[in-house]
Design an enzyme around this catalytic site. Structure first.
Site, PDB file in Angstrom:
ATOM      1  N   SER A 158      47.634  39.531  39.509  1.00 44.27           N
ATOM      2  CA  SER A 158      48.112  40.808  38.993  1.00 44.27           C
ATOM      3  C   SER A 158      48.735  41.267  40.277  1.00 44.27           C
ATOM      4  CB  SER A 158      46.985  41.306  38.401  1.00 44.27           C
ATOM      5  OG  SER A 158      46.000  41.692  39.409  1.00 44.27           O
ATOM      6  N   SER A 182      43.890  36.911  41.361  1.00 49.43           N
ATOM      7  CA  SER A 182      45.062  37.926  41.704  1.00 49.43           C
ATOM      8  C   SER A 182      45.570  38.245  42.987  1.00 49.43           C
ATOM      9  CB  SER A 182      44.609  39.241  40.957  1.00 49.43           C
ATOM     10  OG  SER A 182      44.869  39.112  39.605  1.00 49.43           O
TER      11      SER A 182
HETATM   12  N1  GLN Z   1      44.923  36.207  35.945  1.00 48.32           N
HETATM   13  C1  GLN Z   1      43.366  36.466  35.699  1.00 48.32           C
HETATM   14  C2  GLN Z   1      43.337  37.489  34.536  1.00 48.32           C
HETATM   15  O1  GLN Z   1      44.218  37.959  33.923  1.00 48.32           O
HETATM   16  C3  GLN Z   1      42.884  37.365  36.918  1.00 48.32           C
HETATM   17  C4  GLN Z   1      43.334  38.605  37.083  1.00 48.32           C
HETATM   18  C5  GLN Z   1      42.920  39.090  38.467  1.00 48.32           C
HETATM   19  O2  GLN Z   1      42.451  38.237  39.333  1.00 48.32           O
HETATM   20  N2  GLN Z   1      42.793  40.388  38.429  1.00 48.32           N
HETATM   21  O3  GLN Z   1      42.294  37.796  34.221  1.00 48.32           O
END
Ligand code: GLN
Length: 491
Positions: A158, A182
């Site tokens: 993210s 993320s």
């Molecule tokens: N891609 C994962 C999710 O959508 C992790 C996202 C993150 O680490 N904030 O939950």
């Protein structure tokens, strides 16, 4: 002055100390770069006046000889961090124009150490995503493109804005958060360095919560050394976050260049996926060779519960998210959609304010926590989580110092290319990173090579709890061997 943006943070620190340039010059160079790169959509809020004021203050301190460790260094801040007096939205419509009256602990520590804020960075809505496509401000462009192609690729997510801005030389480093990958996945997609520290190493106070038992903040930077410098300022105990741990913050930079001779590096069998691109496989072996050449010992290890990590994550994370997001009711913050009674006001606000991915998570989370399903899903996922953690503990107990894996199962992909029909296709991006959050361990992604289309690929190193220093030492060995990668400018 624009070439000031291509310095690493460590080089800029030296230039500032030697009075080769001022923080105001350095800041202005970055503000111009941001202006010229708006097509990337990395920043959702630029704060030039504040940046210049902070730069002047840093210059005055440097002149007086009382500069903090990050004095005058311009940074970008993920829009998940509350910044006093500066709009903070988590890139969700539901927060509207929310302006916090307080500063997150991490950002206040960065300002304490003299850093300069350039603005707020784009991210997936409430940090839910792997491509920065769920942001209410629209997708972010990756400064990297496939050779001979004009297709705009995602920077990962993210923390897509953080990774894109650091790679495109718009800021010298950025804050980011990592719940399932993320920090590390966008770092791998943009040839930047991203470290998710041990759970509890950094305070979560003032960071918009996604899944509180998994969320951890860390930096994205252009080199391993730069990320060590940033983490030192970001880490530390905070009485306002009871999950932050009260152990001293080491001088992470001192770990750079330290010998890795005799370290035992685990290569987990279960991370060799069917259908994994040959390039990733090759990169992984290459990384192992580099560590071996530096004197480390490689051992094959087994993390038998790896295959359950992603399904268990997609129960635990949405469960916690559904609870955390209950506070967005249209009464206290941001957006309010009227209704004929209070229940309708809640419903209308949440239906209008949350995007599709967030609504999906809230629904899954509410379902797995509901009476009758709690034991079958949530409790079971928690048990699986314990087993995943134990897999790692067993390896560490046998003397393994760190674990080497690919950071992602592929290089960056095009905007809109993945997850349209099937969200699981997007979730698979985090196959190598979620285990680390489930176990609360530190993990670093380091740029390690390129695929046949010229896109960057990264390797991940996973460490023992609170042994981020080991990751910095090993990460630098990979960085030295692989070299640094900068995208050709097209924006
Ligand atoms: N891609 C994962 C999710 O959508 C992790 C996202 C993150 O680490 N904030 O939950």
């Amino acid at each position: 002055m624009t070439d000031l943006t291509s310095l690493t943070l460590a080089e800029a620190r030296k230039g500032l100390a030697d009075k080769t340039f001022t923080s105001l010059e350095l800041t202005d160079a970055h503000l111009s770069a941001i202006e010229a790169a708006r097509v990337l959509n990395a920043f959702v809020m630029e704060t030039p006046d504040q940046a210049r004021a902070m730069a002047r203050e840093a210059d005055a301190k440097i002149a007086k000889g009382d500069a903090g460790p990050l004095a005058g260094i311009p940074l970008g801040i993920k829009d998940l961090f509350a910044t006093k007096g500066v709009r903070t939205t988590a890139c969700s419509k539901i927060l509207g124009n929310f302006v916090p009256t307080y500063e997150s602990t991490i950002t206040s520590q960065l300002w304490r150490d003299g850093a300069v804020m350039l603005g707020k960075l784009n991210n997936d809505e409430f940090a839910m995503g792997s491509a920065n496509e769920t942001s209410c401000f629209g997708p972010v462009g990756n400064p990297w493109r496939r050779e001979g192609s004009n297709t705009t690729l995602v920077p990962g997510g993210s923390s897509g804005g953080s990774a894109s801005a650091v790679a495109a030389l718009l800021c010298m480093g950025a804050t980011a958060t990592d719940t399932g990958g993320s920090i590390r996945q966008p770092a791998a997609f943009t040839a930047t360095v991203g470290i998710k520290p041990t759970y509890g190493r950094c305070s979560r106070w003032g960071i918009v919560a996604f899944a509180s038992s998994l969320d951890q903040a860390g930096p994205i930077a252009r080199s391993v050394r730069d990320s060590a410098m940033l983490l030192r300022s970001m880490a530390g105990h905070d009485p306002k976050d009871t999950t932050s741990v009260d152990i001293a913050v080491p001088d992470y930079e001192a770990a750079i260049g330290k010998s890795v001779k005799g370290m035992k590096i685990g290569i987990p069998r279960e991370y060799r996926l069917d259908g994994m691109p040959a390039e990733i496989e090759k990169l992984w072996s290459q990384g192992a060779e580099w560590l071996k050449a530096a004197g480390a010992e490689l051992v094959e290890i087994s993390l038998p519960h790896t295959k359950y990590a992603l399904p268990a994550y997609y129960i635990v994370a949405p469960a916690e998210a559904s609870s955390n997001l209950a506070r967005y009711d249209g009464v206290r913050y941001g957006l309010r959609e009227q209704g004929k009674n209070i229940i309708e006001l809640y419903e209308n606000t949440r239906a209008e304010g949350f995007g599709a991915e967030v609504r999906r998570r809230v629904m899954i989370g509410t379902y797995v926590l509901s009476a009758g399903y709690y034991d079958a899903y949530y409790l079971r996922a928690q048990k699986v989580r314990t087993l995943i953690k134990k897999d790692f503990e067993d390896c560490f107990a046998r003397g393994v110092d760190a674990i080497l894996t690919p950071a992602t199962p592929s290089a960056a992909f095009g905007i809109g290319e993945k997850g349209g029909a099937d969200p699981v296709e997007m979730y698979l991006n985090d196959i190598f990173t979620v285990t680390v959050n489930m176990a609360g361990l530190p993990g670093i992604a380091v740029p390690s090579g390129k695929d046949a289309q010229g896109l960057p690929l990264g390797l991940q190193l996973i460490g023992r709890p609170f042994e981020e220093e080991t990751l910095f030492s090993l990460g630098e060995v990979i960085e030295q061997a692989a070299g640094r990668f900068t995208p050709a400018r097209w924006w």
